[in-house]
Design an enzyme around this catalytic site. Structure first.
Site, mmCIF file in Angstrom:
data_model
loop_
_atom_site.group_PDB
_atom_site.id
_atom_site.type_symbol
_atom_site.label_atom_id
_atom_site.label_comp_id
_atom_site.label_asym_id
_atom_site.label_seq_id
_atom_site.Cartn_x
_atom_site.Cartn_y
_atom_site.Cartn_z
ATOM 1 C CG HIS A 69 -3.579 -0.233 -6.621
ATOM 2 N ND1 HIS A 69 -3.835 0.139 -5.219
ATOM 3 C CD2 HIS A 69 -3.545 -1.773 -6.434
ATOM 4 C CE1 HIS A 69 -4.151 -0.741 -4.400
ATOM 5 N NE2 HIS A 69 -3.894 -1.716 -5.144
ATOM 6 C CD GLU A 109 -3.424 3.656 -4.841
ATOM 7 O OE1 GLU A 109 -2.256 3.355 -4.891
ATOM 8 O OE2 GLU A 109 -4.334 2.744 -4.912
ATOM 9 N NE ARG A 135 -4.226 -1.274 0.210
ATOM 10 C CZ ARG A 135 -4.456 -2.453 -0.956
ATOM 11 N NH1 ARG A 135 -3.810 -2.341 -1.695
ATOM 12 N NH2 ARG A 135 -5.713 -2.989 -0.881
HETATM 13 P P1 NDP Z 1 -1.070 -11.453 4.361
HETATM 14 O O1 NDP Z 1 -2.232 -10.965 5.353
HETATM 15 O O2 NDP Z 1 -1.186 -12.662 3.896
HETATM 16 O O3 NDP Z 1 0.332 -10.860 4.736
HETATM 17 C C1 NDP Z 1 0.672 -9.682 5.428
HETATM 18 C C2 NDP Z 1 2.186 -9.908 5.943
HETATM 19 O O4 NDP Z 1 2.349 -8.502 6.362
HETATM 20 C C3 NDP Z 1 2.158 -10.726 7.229
HETATM 21 O O5 NDP Z 1 3.504 -11.529 7.031
HETATM 22 C C4 NDP Z 1 2.378 -9.774 8.408
HETATM 23 O O6 NDP Z 1 3.015 -10.402 9.447
HETATM 24 C C5 NDP Z 1 2.808 -8.615 7.572
HETATM 25 N N1 NDP Z 1 2.594 -7.447 8.530
HETATM 26 C C6 NDP Z 1 1.302 -6.709 8.471
HETATM 27 N N2 NDP Z 1 1.593 -5.692 9.515
HETATM 28 C C7 NDP Z 1 2.744 -5.898 9.695
HETATM 29 C C8 NDP Z 1 3.527 -4.670 10.694
HETATM 30 N N3 NDP Z 1 2.887 -3.760 11.158
HETATM 31 N N4 NDP Z 1 4.952 -5.116 10.561
HETATM 32 C C9 NDP Z 1 5.478 -5.741 10.001
HETATM 33 N N5 NDP Z 1 4.803 -7.089 9.149
HETATM 34 C C10 NDP Z 1 3.575 -6.757 9.132
HETATM 35 O O7 NDP Z 1 -1.406 -10.323 3.059
HETATM 36 P P2 NDP Z 1 -1.048 -10.515 1.553
HETATM 37 O O8 NDP Z 1 0.365 -10.996 1.566
HETATM 38 O O9 NDP Z 1 -1.990 -11.453 0.926
HETATM 39 O O10 NDP Z 1 -1.226 -9.079 1.390
HETATM 40 C C11 NDP Z 1 -0.455 -7.929 1.771
HETATM 41 C C12 NDP Z 1 -1.025 -6.708 1.298
HETATM 42 O O11 NDP Z 1 -0.754 -6.360 -0.393
HETATM 43 C C13 NDP Z 1 -2.475 -6.810 1.396
HETATM 44 O O12 NDP Z 1 -3.017 -6.060 2.718
HETATM 45 C C14 NDP Z 1 -2.963 -5.407 0.537
HETATM 46 O O13 NDP Z 1 -2.606 -4.181 1.055
HETATM 47 C C15 NDP Z 1 -1.786 -5.520 -0.643
HETATM 48 N N6 NDP Z 1 -2.145 -5.926 -1.910
HETATM 49 C C16 NDP Z 1 -2.004 -5.166 -3.171
HETATM 50 C C17 NDP Z 1 -2.340 -5.526 -4.167
HETATM 51 C C18 NDP Z 1 -1.969 -4.853 -5.340
HETATM 52 O O14 NDP Z 1 -2.687 -4.771 -6.383
HETATM 53 N N7 NDP Z 1 -0.829 -3.922 -5.557
HETATM 54 C C19 NDP Z 1 -3.350 -6.799 -4.394
HETATM 55 C C20 NDP Z 1 -3.463 -7.287 -3.180
HETATM 56 C C21 NDP Z 1 -3.092 -7.079 -2.007
HETATM 57 P P3 NDP Z 1 2.608 -11.490 10.226
HETATM 58 O O15 NDP Z 1 2.663 -12.761 9.400
HETATM 59 O O16 NDP Z 1 3.703 -11.484 11.255
HETATM 60 O O17 NDP Z 1 1.148 -11.291 10.748
#
Ligand code: NDP
Length: 309
Positions: A266, A248, A219
């Protein structure tokens, strides 16, 4: 949501109202009859919007990220919330690799030169993509899919997330700054929201260093855009590839003026195959809801709720 594909895929099964611009065009009967809201993470739904639909019972977010949905407001109203967990992880990981290849090998720049007739294959040789180190910020569905792709490029992966993943073979790094310091490529795959707001700041970019590249497919709010622009302009980092932006759909003019960034709108998670999977998952969630079963892909806050709604 506006995307026409969802309108046709879901419209074959349900009566749809396009509420992208609000709810004022709906009659009282239509509002009362509306049980499900389908939205995107960056659009979401506020508590006040939920109140526009008095019998709303289920909110389905098409993608994984659902930061725009006020989940606590929904749960307080007894409204369930599902999201597209994992549906587009592969597509986003593919796109992150595409941004990486484009930026490191300067593909858009070379494409422009070649089209203009400037055949100059010796202009500043570009570094190898392979045999480098990638730091992944966020080892969830997208991070893990990206790590597998990077491994095929002979890139060594380490990562930072809130918790180490004992089932994955990559090195866990306890802080983002240390991860940046150890990486040639830093890729943000984390959700937006307060806990990641401007996590990639001037200090992290400084640690990435003058040969380093930053990529963002999570994001826009995850990076301090002013610090990123300054780092790109001054050579504090070598380059960047960005699919998401703080402002955006507006993209800062300073970014557009730079040759060492590759920009996309995006679109990382969007592909016809993904839209089909997301629409199927929405239908499965609606069917589960209609049959009184647990949702197929509830948001984590709902899963943690006792008693369940
Ligand atoms: P997941 O929930 O599977 O994974 C998120 C990861 O981020 C986890 O490893 C989590 O840690 C980590 N995380 C969350 N908060 C923190 C923090 N404060 N500090 C450190 N690590 C953190 O989500 P996805 O991988 O499926 O997607 C991630 C993000 O990608 C979505 O939330 C969305 O915002 C974005 N996205 C963008 C798209 C695009 O078109 N560009 C499309 C789809 C998604 P932990 O495992 O330890 O909980």
């Amino acid at each position: 949501i506006k995307t026409q594909a969802y309108h046709s895929m879901l419209g074959a099964h349900y009566t749809l109202h396009d509420c992208t611009a609000g709810y004022t065009h709906l009659t009282d009967e239509e509002r009362a009859a509306t049980r499900v809201l389908v939205t995107a993470g960056f659009r979401g739904a506020t508590g006040a919007e939920m109140d526009e639909l008095p019998n709303l019972a289920l909110i389905c977010c098409v993608g994984t990220g659902y930061e725009g949905i006020d989940v606590q407001a929904a749960l307080a109203r007894g409204i369930r919330v599902s999201h597209g967990a994992g549906v587009n992880a592969g597509a986003v990981a593919d796109h992150a690799m595409a941004l990486l290849l484009s930026a490191v090998r300067a593909i858009p720049h070379q494409d422009r030169l070649t089209r203009s007739g400037a055949w100059n294959y010796t202009e500043t040789p570009r570094p190898l993509v392979s045999r480098k180190k990638m730091g992944i910020f966020g080892m969830g569905g997208i991070g893990a899919a990206l790590a597998r792709r990077a491994a095929a490029f002979d890139i060594e992966v380490s990562y930072h997330s809130r918790t180490p993943k004992t089932d994955l073979p990559y090195a866990y790094v306890a802080s983002l700054r240390e991860l940046a310091e150890a990486s040639d490529y830093l890729v943000a795959c984390v959700p937006g929201g307060p806990s990641t707001q401007h996590a990639v700041n001037a200090e992290v970019l400084e640690a990435l260093g003058p040969k380093g590249y930053f990529f963002n497919v999570g994001r826009g709010s995850v990076v301090d855009t002013a610090a990123l622009i300054a780092a790109l302009q001054s050579g504090t980092i070598k380059g960047a590839g960005l699919d998401v932006f703080e402002t955006e759909p507006d993209v800062p003019a300073e970014l557009c003026a730079l040759e060492n960034v590759v920009l996309t709108p995006h679109m990382a998670g969007n592909a016809p195959e993904v839209q089909e999977m997301a629409a199927d998952l929405i239908r499965e969630n609606i069917t589960a809801f209609n049959e009184g079963r647990a949702l197929v892909s509830p948001v984590p806050e709902m899963r943690a709720l006792t008693p369940a709604i």
